[in-house]
Design a protein around this motif. Structure first.
Motif, short mmCIF file in Angstrom:
data_model
loop_
_atom_site.label_atom_id
_atom_site.label_comp_id
_atom_site.label_asym_id
_atom_site.label_seq_id
_atom_site.Cartn_x
_atom_site.Cartn_y
_atom_site.Cartn_z
N UNK A 169 51.10 26.50 41.23
CA UNK A 169 50.11 25.92 40.32
C UNK A 169 50.33 24.42 40.19
N UNK A 170 51.57 24.00 40.03
CA UNK A 170 51.88 22.57 39.87
C UNK A 170 51.51 21.80 41.14
N UNK A 171 51.84 22.37 42.31
CA UNK A 171 51.49 21.72 43.57
C UNK A 171 49.97 21.57 43.70
N UNK B 263 53.10 34.12 36.05
CA UNK B 263 54.18 35.00 35.58
C UNK B 263 55.50 34.72 36.27
N UNK B 264 55.46 34.32 37.54
CA UNK B 264 56.70 34.11 38.29
C UNK B 264 56.96 32.63 38.50
N UNK B 265 58.23 32.30 38.81
CA UNK B 265 58.59 30.91 39.06
C UNK B 265 57.86 30.38 40.29
N UNK C 298 55.98 24.06 31.81
CA UNK C 298 54.90 25.05 31.86
C UNK C 298 55.40 26.40 31.34
N UNK C 299 56.63 26.73 31.71
CA UNK C 299 57.21 27.99 31.27
C UNK C 299 57.39 28.00 29.75
N UNK D 271 47.81 20.42 30.09
CA UNK D 271 48.99 20.18 30.92
C UNK D 271 48.59 19.98 32.37
N UNK D 272 47.64 20.77 32.84
CA UNK D 272 47.14 20.59 34.21
C UNK D 272 46.55 19.20 34.39
#
Length: 455
Positions: A89-91, A81-83, A13-14, A149-150
């Motif tokens: 988001x992935x969860x 923006x942050x890890x 994603x990054x 990707x989602x």
């Protein structure tokens, strides 16, 4: 998509975000926030035009909750923006995929929804005259690639969860009849005879056809419709039994108000139809005499493994037939004190005696689970909220009055807290379970030894 860890997905994603400028990412985020209502309304308008989607989206409560969830999902999808944000988001995508699998939404409907969102986003983007062609292209690609990707992550979670549910479904089908196939066979033959004897008595004393007992509502009928038909799913004999019971209730019994000659003909027809049920039932049991039960070792009730299978089937049955069902979440009050004061053997005796009491208080079509520890669940088929309330209160009083026998001839009194919830049309059974758990929580924290009902 191969199984990827959260770290690998975060990295992917990054890398996607790094292909676009910070300005593009911020623009897409603000654009989605600004147009969230429009995008959501377009999504539901397009989806509800698909006949396959109305089954899942037509319920008012679903639309109300999902509209809010959709807006939050859109706004959160680009806030990466942050890890830590990426992990969140992935969860969330995984959770959405698991919910879709739980309520069995077809994958093509989810992908159609994503396509509708992307199309509307691009249409709205084209109306924005302040952007250059390059900025238009970057925003469209960022939105499209991110949603894709989602969808990949959702689809993987869906596939994994759906495969697990399918394995449980098949295991439950094999184990759902009983712990003892021979005793179940005799029990259901006896239940069928009981219904037949009651029917013969009622018609002999002149009961009109509309008041004769219906087989589909009998102990045997409830058992076969909600358990037997599932255990023997796919067998022609199972379909023939269902057809015979419908024939009895809908065609034969209403004609018992005719004259005596016709009445005798109806009795002969009824007798032959019931004989066919007995024959097919015996054949089904003979074909499946190797079945064993997947049950809790201590209480012999169903275990948690089969809870999703049973609830999903009841939700599907209720939605397609318009019939109610209810769940009772049950918890033994102060059970830890029993274990601490009398020992775990005494606690096991209490659990076993309570399980017997629950079995004796349930009908053949109902389901009983031990969820773990002192927690139980009763699923009442064809039962609305008022009926479930009466059953729960009768259970509570019965447990309160019961003498629980412990080792060394000791006895103890036990009380029960119960939370009651009725199916309200929502396709996700977890919503029903949460309402029952909330009701149980209220019962436990408002004094115990009581029933709380979710209206």
């Amino acid at each position: 998509m191969p199984r990827l860890s959260v770290e690998q997905l975060s990295q992917e994603w990054s890398l996607l975000n790094q292909r676009f400028s910070e300005q593009s990412r911020r623009f897409v985020l603000s654009f989605c926030i600004r147009h969230a209502v429009d995008l959501t309304e377009t999504f539901y308008t397009e989806m509800l035009a698909d006949p396959g989607a109305t089954l899942f989206l037509s319920h008012d409560q679903v639309q109300g909750r999902l509209s809010q969830s959709m807006r939050r999902w859109l706004e959160g999808l680009f806030d990466s923006e942050s890890e830590g944000a990426l992990t969140r988001i992935i969860a969330e995508q995984k959770k959405v995929g698991e919910v879709h699998a739980r309520i069995d939404i077809p994958v093509h409907l989810v992908l159609r929804g994503a396509r509708c969102l992307k199309d509307r986003f691009i249409a709205l983007l084209q109306e924005d005259c302040e952007l250059s062609d390059r900025e238009h292209l970057d925003a469209a690609r960022l939105m499209s690639d991110t949603v894709d990707l989602a969808m990949e992550i959702m689809s993987h979670a869906y596939s994994t969860s759906h495969d697990r549910n399918s394995r449980n479904e098949e295991a439950y089908r094999l184990f759902s009849v009983t712990q003892n196939i021979a005793s179940e066979k005799e029990s259901q033959r006896a239940a069928l005879f009981d219904w037949e004897n009651q029917l013969m008595f009622d018609q002999a004393v002149g009961q009109p056809g509309e008041h004769l007992p219906r087989i589909l509502a009998s102990e045997f009928g409830l058992w076969f419709r909600h358990k037997g038909a599932h255990a023997f799913e796919g067998a022609p004999e199972a379909r023939q039994i269902i057809h015979a019971m419908e024939q009895i209730d809908d065609v034969i019994l209403p004609l018992f108000d005719s004259d005596s000659a016709e009445r005798i003909a109806r009795l002969r027809e009824l007798r032959e139809t019931v004989k066919s049920i007995h024959f097919n039932l015996d054949h089904l049991f003979e074909q499946n005499n190797a079945l064993e039960a997947g049950r809790d070792v201590l209480t012999r009730l169903l275990n948690r493994k089969f809870l999703p299978v049973v609830l999903n089937r009841q939700v599907s049955h209720a939605r397609s037939h318009g019939t109610p069902f209810s769940v009772l979440a049950l918890d033994i009050d102060h059970f830890k004190q029993i274990n601490d004061g009398y020992g775990h053997e005494a606690g096991d005796r209490v659990l076993q005696q309570l399980a017997s009491l629950l079995v004796n208080s349930s009908r053949a079509g109902d389901y009983l689970f031990r969820l773990g520890g002192e927690e139980f669940l009763m699923l009442l088929v064809d039962t609305g909220l008022d009926g479930a309330r009466r059953v729960a209160e009768k259970l509570r009083r019965g447990v309160e009055q019961e003498v629980f026998r412990l080792p060394q001839d000791r006895t103890i009194s036990v009380t029960l807290s119960v939370g009651v919830a009725c199916f309200n049309g929502h396709p996700d059974y977890q919503q029903l379970m949460r309402r029952a758990d909330d009701a149980l929580y209220q019962a436990k924290h408002s004094g115990r030894n009581r029933v709380v009902v979710v209206e």
